[in-house]
Design a protein around this motif. Sequence first.
Motif, PDB file in Angstrom:
ATOM      1  N   GLY A  40       3.165 -13.029   0.288  1.00 39.14           N
ATOM      2  CA  GLY A  40       2.706 -12.007  -0.652  1.00 39.14           C
ATOM      3  C   GLY A  40       1.334 -11.472  -0.310  1.00 39.14           C
ATOM      4  N   ALA A  41       0.448 -12.355   0.149  1.00 35.55           N
ATOM      5  CA  ALA A  41      -0.895 -11.910   0.526  1.00 35.55           C
ATOM      6  C   ALA A  41      -0.861 -10.976   1.733  1.00 35.55           C
ATOM      7  CB  ALA A  41      -1.775 -13.125   0.818  1.00 35.55           C
ATOM      8  N   LEU A  42       0.032 -11.250   2.669  1.00 36.41           N
ATOM      9  CA  LEU A  42       0.120 -10.412   3.866  1.00 36.41           C
ATOM     10  C   LEU A  42       0.623  -9.004   3.549  1.00 36.41           C
ATOM     11  CD1 LEU A  42       1.530 -12.961   6.478  1.00 36.41           C
ATOM     12  CD2 LEU A  42      -0.786 -12.025   6.354  1.00 36.41           C
ATOM     13  N   THR A  43       1.397  -8.854   2.467  1.00 36.14           N
ATOM     14  CA  THR A  43       1.921  -7.529   2.114  1.00 36.14           C
ATOM     15  C   THR A  43       1.016  -6.776   1.140  1.00 36.14           C
ATOM     16  OG1 THR A  43       3.258  -8.542   0.351  1.00 36.14           O
ATOM     17  CG2 THR A  43       4.309  -8.238   2.500  1.00 36.14           C
ATOM     18  N   ARG A  44      -0.110  -7.372   0.756  1.00 31.30           N
ATOM     19  CA  ARG A  44      -1.016  -6.689  -0.171  1.00 31.30           C
ATOM     20  C   ARG A  44      -1.576  -5.388   0.402  1.00 31.30           C
ATOM     21  NH1 ARG A  44      -4.839 -10.885  -1.912  1.00 31.30           N
ATOM     22  NH2 ARG A  44      -2.952 -11.705  -2.888  1.00 31.30           N
ATOM     23  N   PRO A  45      -1.954  -5.337   1.687  1.00 33.16           N
ATOM     24  CA  PRO A  45      -2.399  -4.032   2.222  1.00 33.16           C
ATOM     25  C   PRO A  45      -1.324  -2.955   2.146  1.00 33.16           C
ATOM     26  CG  PRO A  45      -3.064  -5.820   3.684  1.00 33.16           C
ATOM     27  CD  PRO A  45      -2.148  -6.421   2.661  1.00 33.16           C
ATOM     28  N   LEU A  46      -0.052  -3.339   2.310  1.00 36.44           N
ATOM     29  CA  LEU A  46       1.034  -2.360   2.195  1.00 36.44           C
ATOM     30  C   LEU A  46       1.133  -1.859   0.763  1.00 36.44           C
ATOM     31  CD1 LEU A  46       3.417  -0.907   3.514  1.00 36.44           C
ATOM     32  CD2 LEU A  46       4.835  -2.894   2.981  1.00 36.44           C
ATOM     33  N   LEU A  47       0.979  -2.747  -0.212  1.00 38.93           N
ATOM     34  CA  LEU A  47       0.988  -2.337  -1.619  1.00 38.93           C
ATOM     35  C   LEU A  47      -0.141  -1.363  -1.893  1.00 38.93           C
ATOM     36  CD1 LEU A  47       1.909  -2.629  -4.585  1.00 38.93           C
ATOM     37  CD2 LEU A  47       0.360  -4.583  -4.767  1.00 38.93           C
ATOM     38  N   ARG A  48      -1.328  -1.658  -1.364  1.00 40.27           N
ATOM     39  CA  ARG A  48      -2.465  -0.769  -1.580  1.00 40.27           C
ATOM     40  C   ARG A  48      -2.197   0.605  -0.967  1.00 40.27           C
ATOM     41  NH1 ARG A  48      -5.799  -3.715   0.626  1.00 40.27           N
ATOM     42  NH2 ARG A  48      -6.532  -4.825  -1.224  1.00 40.27           N
ATOM     43  N   ALA A  49      -1.552   0.632   0.192  1.00 38.33           N
ATOM     44  CA  ALA A  49      -1.281   1.906   0.866  1.00 38.33           C
ATOM     45  C   ALA A  49      -0.303   2.769   0.074  1.00 38.33           C
ATOM     46  CB  ALA A  49      -0.746   1.644   2.279  1.00 38.33           C
ATOM     47  N   VAL A  50       0.782   2.152  -0.435  1.00 29.63           N
ATOM     48  CA  VAL A  50       1.775   2.963  -1.154  1.00 29.63           C
ATOM     49  C   VAL A  50       1.306   3.312  -2.554  1.00 29.63           C
ATOM     50  CG1 VAL A  50       3.663   1.945   0.176  1.00 29.63           C
ATOM     51  CG2 VAL A  50       3.046   0.934  -2.019  1.00 29.63           C
ATOM     52  N   ALA A  51       0.487   2.438  -3.182  1.00 30.62           N
ATOM     53  CA  ALA A  51       0.036   2.697  -4.550  1.00 30.62           C
ATOM     54  C   ALA A  51      -1.023   3.778  -4.610  1.00 30.62           C
ATOM     55  CB  ALA A  51      -0.498   1.408  -5.176  1.00 30.62           C
ATOM     56  N   THR A  52      -1.716   4.020  -3.520  1.00 30.42           N
ATOM     57  CA  THR A  52      -2.779   5.042  -3.513  1.00 30.42           C
ATOM     58  C   THR A  52      -2.301   6.352  -2.908  1.00 30.42           C
ATOM     59  OG1 THR A  52      -3.557   4.124  -1.396  1.00 30.42           O
ATOM     60  CG2 THR A  52      -4.633   3.349  -3.411  1.00 30.42           C
ATOM     61  N   ASP A  53      -0.975   6.506  -2.759  1.00 29.39           N
ATOM     62  CA  ASP A  53      -0.421   7.763  -2.237  1.00 29.39           C
ATOM     63  C   ASP A  53      -0.696   8.873  -3.253  1.00 29.39           C
ATOM     64  OD1 ASP A  53       1.008   9.824  -1.156  1.00 29.39           O
ATOM     65  OD2 ASP A  53       2.857   8.686  -0.850  1.00 29.39           O
ATOM     66  N   PRO A  54      -1.423   9.924  -2.867  1.00 31.32           N
ATOM     67  CA  PRO A  54      -1.786  10.958  -3.839  1.00 31.32           C
ATOM     68  C   PRO A  54      -0.620  11.857  -4.238  1.00 31.32           C
ATOM     69  CG  PRO A  54      -2.542  11.570  -1.657  1.00 31.32           C
ATOM     70  CD  PRO A  54      -1.999  10.175  -1.543  1.00 31.32           C
ATOM     71  N   ALA A  55       0.451  11.869  -3.455  1.00 31.24           N
ATOM     72  CA  ALA A  55       1.584  12.746  -3.757  1.00 31.24           C
ATOM     73  C   ALA A  55       2.892  11.979  -3.559  1.00 31.24           C
ATOM     74  CB  ALA A  55       1.542  14.003  -2.877  1.00 31.24           C
ATOM     75  N   PRO A  56       3.183  11.022  -4.426  1.00 28.34           N
ATOM     76  CA  PRO A  56       4.403  10.230  -4.236  1.00 28.34           C
ATOM     77  C   PRO A  56       5.649  11.088  -4.412  1.00 28.34           C
ATOM     78  CG  PRO A  56       3.454   9.816  -6.398  1.00 28.34           C
ATOM     79  CD  PRO A  56       2.459  10.654  -5.654  1.00 28.34           C
ATOM     80  N   ARG A  57       6.601  10.898  -3.549  1.00 27.65           N
ATOM     81  CA  ARG A  57       7.852  11.637  -3.638  1.00 27.65           C
ATOM     82  C   ARG A  57       8.981  10.749  -3.143  1.00 27.65           C
ATOM     83  NH1 ARG A  57       9.601  13.253   1.298  1.00 27.65           N
ATOM     84  NH2 ARG A  57       8.128  13.082   3.043  1.00 27.65           N
ATOM     85  N   PRO A  58      10.205  11.009  -3.615  1.00 31.38           N
ATOM     86  CA  PRO A  58      11.334  10.226  -3.128  1.00 31.38           C
ATOM     87  C   PRO A  58      11.649  10.604  -1.692  1.00 31.38           C
ATOM     88  CG  PRO A  58      12.099  11.985  -4.568  1.00 31.38           C
ATOM     89  CD  PRO A  58      10.600  12.005  -4.633  1.00 31.38           C
ATOM     90  N   ASP A  59      12.429   9.751  -0.991  1.00 31.28           N
ATOM     91  CA  ASP A  59      12.796  10.028   0.398  1.00 31.28           C
ATOM     92  C   ASP A  59      13.689  11.261   0.466  1.00 31.28           C
ATOM     93  OD1 ASP A  59      11.505   7.855   1.661  1.00 31.28           O
ATOM     94  OD2 ASP A  59      12.993   6.538   0.747  1.00 31.28           O
TER      95      ASP A  59
END
Length: 560
Positions: free
Chosen positions: A541-560
Amino acid sequence: MDLTWRLIRGGGSRGLLGSSLTVVAVAVSTALLLFAVAVNVAFAGRAERAAWRNPVTATGTPRALEAVRVEFAGDRVITVVHVAVLGLGVRPPRGVSPLPGPGEFVLSPALARDPSAARRFPGKVVGTVGDDALVHPGELVAVAGHAPGDAVMTATWRGDHRLGVSATKVSGFAGAQDNMAVGYRVLAALAGVLMIVPLLVFGGAAARLTVARRDQRLAALRLAGATPGQVVAMTVAEAVMTALAGAVLGLVLYAAAAPSLQRIEITGGTWFASDLWPGILPVAAVLAGVPLLVGLSGIAGLRRVVVSPLGVARRATPPAMRFVRVVVLMGALALVPALGAGARPTTILVVLTLAFLALNFAGAWVVGLIGRISAAGARTPARLLAGRRLADDPKSAWRTVSGVALTGFVAGFTGILTPSAEAGSDRMTALLLHDVRVGTLVVLAVSFLIAIVSAGVTAASSVLDRRQTYALLRLAGTPLEVLDRARRMETLVPLTIMGGGSILTGVLCAAPFASLSPSRDGVLTLLCCVVLGFGGVVAAGALTRPLLRAVATDPAPRPD
């Protein structure tokens, strides 16, 4: 195929990351599956190579006499096979060249190099015991030639049957597998089940990585006019392409690890390189079977996409799972009393396999129940988010912790059966218990490797699946710390409950065997397993925290 490849590439870097996670998961599964298969092939090979030392009484006219003795040089075992020819044309055992006459010896290479060999075998050395007649590299084996009337060929052996047998009249030196060799093969088969079943579960789960993103994409195509057949074909194509790449990578990983695996000592020695090569047909079966398994697992969850694409596109909550999953587990555990010292090996393997699969089948239902209870009693935002997530998608949450939970079953089963280091009143019972301890550690090491890789891969996949949800919650003002805490809770809460339940289930399945090998080290083994399991999940879980930070700070989230 062309459209599938375009969609994979069109997913951008995160889409390729999701496919890469599947490749990694399949590669690890394939490498460990090859090892589990190779273990059984290796023990079968050892049993065949050692069969010539277990003489079988002649049914017709005897052509030779054969007696076997086991000696000790310190902690090293020396096997001496005494032979006397009764007629012409007797072929030596495979790997022994030539058959020695009276006063002659044939020695294995390691024994020929031993400084004490000349004193122990004061005669003419006329040949070599080759690899085809040795259990392991470096084994100390001698074939001593005698006349039929020599004392060793006429004396009656009165010692431990494991250390020798009286001379037997034989038709040839083909021999038969002894009870100890058969016992090792049964233990190898049991270890194979304990390793292969979680591997198959993990391999099947690999097809369900980033399943939410895939279902959204396929539902959109279905609404745009794609037929059910086209949706299924695209799913199979994507799963098979990634799984085939992972299977080939897994073969490379196993080949790279084989030299290190050869140094694991069982039955007094290491392994020949050929022992750990499963063979062309088993390798081909694994390389073909793994993509097939992943493909079938990929289409297993397509019913909602095919039948109700609008519900998938709108993210409607799927129907709750049925209690029948727990009933299946209870039925499998009801078979446990059939196990025990008198049970057939096939019965033991079938019951353990059913218990394993039933535990995996019931896991998602229990996780959903945990989520509903957690959400109902939530007092913090993080606990509420975690509970709602577990209740809404228990299958995905179970995939994250299933590896460690199933490893808990292995740890519970093997823990109380692990013999104590001080057990064993003689050198041969001591060697056997040493092998059991080594085998237990190998099985646990493989199981924990599966669990930790599974936890890391599924945790990263879960973040990618919910990247739009995370980004929208972040834009709505939810602190990143709350999202991360909720993510940890939705992993650790079901892991604590399901992990403990899995350990108890493993102990229950091992209880019928506990009287055969009482262990004083089992509790320590179980504690180590619990610490390693939780530590591995927390680290993943700790290793995936940077990935969580990257997707959570997306300024324009959109579906695939």
